[in-house]
Design a protein around this motif. Structure first.
Motif, short mmCIF file in Angstrom:
data_model
loop_
_atom_site.label_atom_id
_atom_site.label_comp_id
_atom_site.label_asym_id
_atom_site.label_seq_id
_atom_site.Cartn_x
_atom_site.Cartn_y
_atom_site.Cartn_z
N THR A 190 36.99 35.25 39.70
CA THR A 190 38.25 35.94 39.48
C THR A 190 38.05 36.99 38.40
O THR A 190 37.12 36.88 37.57
N GLY A 191 38.86 38.03 38.42
CA GLY A 191 38.75 39.09 37.43
C GLY A 191 37.46 39.87 37.53
O GLY A 191 36.94 40.37 36.51
N GLN A 192 36.94 40.00 38.76
CA GLN A 192 35.66 40.68 38.93
C GLN A 192 35.69 42.11 38.40
O GLN A 192 36.63 42.86 38.62
N THR A 194 35.93 42.96 35.29
CA THR A 194 36.71 43.07 34.06
C THR A 194 36.13 42.14 33.00
O THR A 194 35.24 41.33 33.27
N SER A 196 37.52 39.67 31.85
CA SER A 196 37.96 38.29 32.11
C SER A 196 37.25 37.67 33.33
O SER A 196 37.65 36.61 33.79
N GLU A 197 36.22 38.33 33.84
CA GLU A 197 35.52 37.80 35.02
C GLU A 197 34.95 36.41 34.72
O GLU A 197 34.32 36.19 33.69
N ARG A 198 35.22 35.49 35.64
CA ARG A 198 34.75 34.11 35.45
C ARG A 198 34.87 33.35 36.77
O ARG A 198 35.60 33.77 37.68
#
Length: 334
Positions: A190-192, A194, A196-198
């Protein structure tokens, strides 16, 4: 570095990030696999039972006798065998779905026959990935048996043998789905692109019975234990503000709607399930609700949908009077 290798596969990364088949299977090998005496048992391991098993078995030989259909089974199997793991793309089974379903009409009406046979002969790569990431044999087959479950869902909505949830099965054969009791879970980013990607754990609710709260709780507990044990590397380089990996779940579903606890009661199974989540956003999803609640696919007459349960009355009336239904994305940190 790990030096474990299977003669048929390459294992990439330490810890493993992907498993890739080293060679493609030619049409003759595909035909031999589907004609093997062990094929009936294989279909059962894939959850294909009863009428689906009988009808599919009867279509195998006619499918293999048609060279164009056999070529499509072979090509699709090659896509599915290319790789499983965290760093491989899912096979795009939908790209050829229309052409494959047109070919299928030579043998039987419906959809999905070619994909079903390709999935059946393509279990080795995903099972190799399961082994690399600590999923036992019994658990591995439990995941892949979702093929039979999706075929039963298809029959319930269409009245015949087939499969239409091809993207879902591609996710499964990519190896990022696990079955943990009442619920299923998948790994995805998620948050690819960015800060916050995780990696997070997606939550799925198969149509296999009631959502008993104790069974749901057990599934979440097992999921956290499995992912934190066998995917501990995914906690590395995680954003400092993100929960620890294995404790953050998301659910993209028609169930993520606050009307369910409000109208059915927070003490109902569905209401209690929804109340676990913080719903982040919602969007129109009338046809999604019609499918999962009633097994109806367009075109359908909302006024004719059954009203035998409180859930059917709640959803059916909203579909019939034009208010529709919203699907949502929920987030849960445990």
């Amino acid at each position: 570095m790990t030096d474990r290798r299977d003669a048929q596969f390459e294992v990439h990364g330490d810890p493993p990030q992907a498993v890739r088949a080293t060679e493609e299977l030619p049409p003759a090998a595909i035909a031999a696999m589907l004609r093997a005496p062990s094929t009936p048992t294989l279909l059962e391991l894939l959850g294909i039972t009863g009428q689906d098993h009988a009808e599919l078995s009867a279509l195998i030989e006619p499918a293999l006798a048609d060279q164009e259909i056999l070529a499509e089974i072979t090509r699709t199997a090659a896509l599915l065998r290319q790789g499983a793991g965290l760093t491989v793309p899912e096979a795009d089974l939908g790209a050829s779905q229309q052409a494959q379903d047109a070919l299928q009409q030579r043998l039987a009406p419906g959809e999905g026959l070619i994909a079903i046979l390709a999935l059946a002969v393509s279990t080795s790569t995903v099972r190799a990935w399961h082994r690399e990431r600590g999923l036992g044999t019994e658990q591995s087959w439990a995941v892949l048996a979702d093929l039979g479950q999706q075929m039963r869902v298809h029959r319930a909505s269409s009245g015949r043998l087939g499969l239409h949830q091809l993207p879902w099965m591609a996710l499964n054969w990519a190896g990022r789905l696990v079955d943990m009791g009442r619920l299923q879970f998948d790994l995805h980013l998620t948050g690819q692109g960015t800060l916050s990607e995780r990696w997070v754990i997606g939550t799925h609710i198969p149509a296999t019975g009631p959502l008993d709260p104790s069974a749901v709780e057990e599934s979440f507990t097992c999921a956290t234990e499995h992912f934190t044990t066998h995917y501990a590397d995914l906690d590395a380089e995680r954003p400092a503000t993100a929960p620890a990996f294995g404790h953050e779940f998301v659910c993209d579903s028609w169930l993520m709607n606050e009307l369910l606890p409000r109208e059915l009661g927070a003490d109902s199974n569905l209401g209690a399930f929804v109340d676990r989540w913080k719903i982040i956003f919602q969007q129109p999803g009338t046809d999604t609700a019609a499918f999962f609640v009633f097994g109806a696919r367009p075109p359908y007459d909302a006024a004719e949908l059954p009203r035998t349960t409180r859930l059917e009355r709640l959803v059916g009336e909203r579909l019939a009077d034009g208010r529709g239904w919203e699907v949502g994305l929920g987030r849960l940190v445990r």
